[in-house]
Design a protein around this motif. Structure first.
Motif, PDB file in Angstrom:
ATOM      1  N   GLN A 128      22.401  66.109  11.556  1.00  0.00           N
ATOM      2  CA  GLN A 128      22.000  66.606  10.241  1.00  0.00           C
ATOM      3  C   GLN A 128      21.738  68.107  10.345  1.00  0.00           C
ATOM      4  O   GLN A 128      20.924  68.538  11.162  1.00  0.00           O
ATOM      5  CB  GLN A 128      20.724  65.909   9.760  1.00  0.00           C
ATOM      6  N   ASN A 172      24.426  61.123  15.738  1.00  0.00           N
ATOM      7  CA  ASN A 172      24.984  61.878  14.622  1.00  0.00           C
ATOM      8  C   ASN A 172      24.136  63.129  14.378  1.00  0.00           C
ATOM      9  O   ASN A 172      23.120  63.337  15.042  1.00  0.00           O
ATOM     10  CB  ASN A 172      25.040  60.984  13.386  1.00  0.00           C
ATOM     11  N   GLN A 182      26.180  65.602   8.735  1.00  0.00           N
ATOM     12  CA  GLN A 182      25.652  65.622   7.373  1.00  0.00           C
ATOM     13  C   GLN A 182      25.101  67.010   7.079  1.00  0.00           C
ATOM     14  O   GLN A 182      24.252  67.520   7.810  1.00  0.00           O
ATOM     15  CB  GLN A 182      24.553  64.565   7.254  1.00  0.00           C
ATOM     16  N   ALA A 206      18.268  65.909  13.525  1.00  0.00           N
ATOM     17  CA  ALA A 206      18.159  66.961  12.513  1.00  0.00           C
ATOM     18  C   ALA A 206      17.770  68.266  13.179  1.00  0.00           C
ATOM     19  O   ALA A 206      16.819  68.314  13.971  1.00  0.00           O
ATOM     20  CB  ALA A 206      17.109  66.575  11.471  1.00  0.00           C
ATOM     21  N   GLY A 265      17.126  59.730  10.896  1.00  0.00           N
ATOM     22  CA  GLY A 265      17.179  61.099  11.386  1.00  0.00           C
ATOM     23  C   GLY A 265      15.856  61.451  12.044  1.00  0.00           C
ATOM     24  O   GLY A 265      14.791  61.205  11.474  1.00  0.00           O
ATOM     25  N   THR A 324      17.909  56.909   4.261  1.00  0.00           N
ATOM     26  CA  THR A 324      18.014  57.835   5.385  1.00  0.00           C
ATOM     27  C   THR A 324      16.755  58.676   5.548  1.00  0.00           C
ATOM     28  O   THR A 324      16.266  59.252   4.569  1.00  0.00           O
ATOM     29  CB  THR A 324      19.221  58.780   5.178  1.00  0.00           C
ATOM     30  N   THR A 333      19.459  64.092  -1.236  1.00  0.00           N
ATOM     31  CA  THR A 333      18.213  64.415  -0.552  1.00  0.00           C
ATOM     32  C   THR A 333      17.103  64.698  -1.557  1.00  0.00           C
ATOM     33  O   THR A 333      17.331  65.377  -2.560  1.00  0.00           O
ATOM     34  CB  THR A 333      18.402  65.655   0.343  1.00  0.00           C
ATOM     35  N   TYR A 358      20.479  59.956  13.834  1.00  0.00           N
ATOM     36  CA  TYR A 358      20.856  61.335  13.561  1.00  0.00           C
ATOM     37  C   TYR A 358      19.831  62.269  14.206  1.00  0.00           C
ATOM     38  O   TYR A 358      18.641  61.939  14.255  1.00  0.00           O
ATOM     39  CB  TYR A 358      20.878  61.628  12.068  1.00  0.00           C
ATOM     40  N   LYS A 386      18.009  60.366   0.980  1.00  0.00           N
ATOM     41  CA  LYS A 386      17.327  60.897   2.164  1.00  0.00           C
ATOM     42  C   LYS A 386      16.073  61.634   1.735  1.00  0.00           C
ATOM     43  O   LYS A 386      16.041  62.268   0.677  1.00  0.00           O
ATOM     44  CB  LYS A 386      18.278  61.859   2.902  1.00  0.00           C
ATOM     45  N   SER A 426      23.272  69.476   4.161  1.00  0.00           N
ATOM     46  CA  SER A 426      22.475  69.397   2.931  1.00  0.00           C
ATOM     47  C   SER A 426      22.654  70.649   2.083  1.00  0.00           C
ATOM     48  O   SER A 426      22.540  71.773   2.593  1.00  0.00           O
ATOM     49  CB  SER A 426      20.993  69.218   3.276  1.00  0.00           C
ATOM     50  N   SER A 475      25.128  66.173   1.597  1.00  0.00           N
ATOM     51  CA  SER A 475      23.939  65.547   1.017  1.00  0.00           C
ATOM     52  C   SER A 475      23.374  66.479  -0.045  1.00  0.00           C
ATOM     53  O   SER A 475      23.001  67.619   0.252  1.00  0.00           O
ATOM     54  CB  SER A 475      22.893  65.281   2.109  1.00  0.00           C
ATOM     55  N   GLY A 532      15.249  62.107   6.899  1.00  0.00           N
ATOM     56  CA  GLY A 532      15.848  63.402   7.177  1.00  0.00           C
ATOM     57  C   GLY A 532      14.840  64.524   7.326  1.00  0.00           C
ATOM     58  O   GLY A 532      14.966  65.496   6.606  1.00  0.00           O
TER      59      GLY A 532
END
Length: 351
Positions: A190, A188, A224, A171, A102, A70, A2, A169, A37, A226, A318, A72
């Motif tokens: 985040q 998905n 995912q 987030a 995301g 990605t 990230t 995704y 990301k 971070s 991430s 994010g």
């Protein structure tokens, strides 16, 4: 991996930060990292050098051949869905199907104010924008009649490279409703573990999996997480660098959340405490709670093993490696050492 810039013009020129970050991404692609990301923020040293993740990720896609690209995350509340869906479909084609998207709600009052968007509408605008993008990617002659946007019939061009659409995704920082909705929809997830404690993060992951199962979706979905990451041959040096970087990052976060001292929103329960949390920040507590990775390769392997034990071996970690506050050589060392001496002990999803 990230990229969350935490610098402004007085710290480092924007083009210098981008050049450094893109160089690290090229290296990550060579070393086998799974994804790159970046975020969407405005105005402040806290993320302000990344107002358009699609632009940055397009440059990243042009310099790489394998690593996934990605967001994010992108913020539907701040962009018309026809524009957002088109930009993302174009990036999916330019990257030959390497895009993961995301979507996020945003949380800084000053950003909502600048766009003329009521912060209390953030959840509804997020849901509507995401659904509009999904339909534009998957349908033709789309007629959309939402609370905030109405258009059609339109057929988006280009169509996404990935069919039916790039992986989606959601987030979120700590919203139970968001994780459950992501699960029900089959998307998905985040998460940023630093925003809550270990038990709460575990609860959110469990709620996501339960909602996904109740929605009839196959598989566990992708989660995912971070984590800031600092690796050096000398663990003490890595922690010294981490302390410096993290304390300055917290300072910049504090600048960005000042408005929560005067803004209240039922859409963001608990956010009135975020300003106080930045004032009470303690690096040693964060490190001890495994909310960041810092140390020698052996120490970081142990930290990751603990995190994997908490949340399962199917999570994706991430790594946030370059805020711009440390010399890029230190970030490059983290990227190299992690790939050579940490990642081999885990699955490829830990990068």
């Amino acid at each position: 991996m990230t990229f969350f810039p935490s610098v402004g013009p007085k710290d480092k020129a924007a083009h210098t930060y981008y050049d450094e970050a893109l160089g690290l991404i090229e290296r990550a692609d060579e070393l086998g990292y799974a994804h790159v990301k970046t975020i969407e923020h405005y105005f402040f040293r806290y993320g302000g050098y990344s107002p358009d993740p699609v632009t940055f990720l397009t440059a990243a896609a042009a310099r790489t051949s394998r690593i996934r690209i990605t967001t994010g995350a992108v913020i539907p509340a701040f962009t018309h869905p026809v524009k957002l869906a088109g930009k993302l479909a174009m990036l999916d084609n330019l990257s030959h199907g390497r895009l993961d998207v995301g979507f996020g709600r945003a949380f800084l009052p000053d950003e909502f104010e600048a766009f003329g968007v009521p912060i209390d509408e953030s959840r509804a605008r997020f849901a509507e924008g995401l659904e509009a993008c999904r339909r534009l990617w998957t349908e033709e002659d789309v007629i959309f009649e939402g609370d905030f946007h109405r258009f059609g019939p339109v057929t988006l061009q280009p169509r996404p490279f990935q069919r039916p659409h790039p992986p989606i995704y959601v987030a979120t920082a700590m919203s139970q409703d968001s994780v459950e909705e992501a699960g029900r929809k089959g998307y998905n997830l985040q998460l940023v573990p630093a925003t809550s404690n270990r038990e709460r993060t575990r609860e959110l992951i469990d709620a996501y999996h339960a909602a996904r199962a109740s929605g009839g979706h196959q598989g566990a979905g992708k989660v995912q997480l971070s984590y800031p990451c600092y690796v050096a041959e000398d663990g003490a040096e890595a922690r010294r660098l981490a302390r410096s970087d993290e304390e300055r990052y917290n300072e910049r976060l504090g600048e960005a959340v000042q408005a929560w001292g005067r803004v209240a929103s039922s859409a963001y329960p608990g956010y009135d405490k975020i300003l106080a949390a930045t004032k009470n920040y303690d690096f040693d507590t964060k490190l001890g709670d495994h909310k960041l990775l810092a140390g020698s390769p052996e120490e970081v392997r142990a930290q990751l093993a603990t995190i994997q034990g908490w949340f399962g071996d199917d999570i994706t970690v991430s790594l946030t490696v370059h805020s711009g506050l440390l010399p890029v050589e230190k970030s490059r060392r983290t990227v190299d050492l992690f790939a050579a001496e940490v990642a081999p002990a885990f699955t490829a999803s830990t990068r």
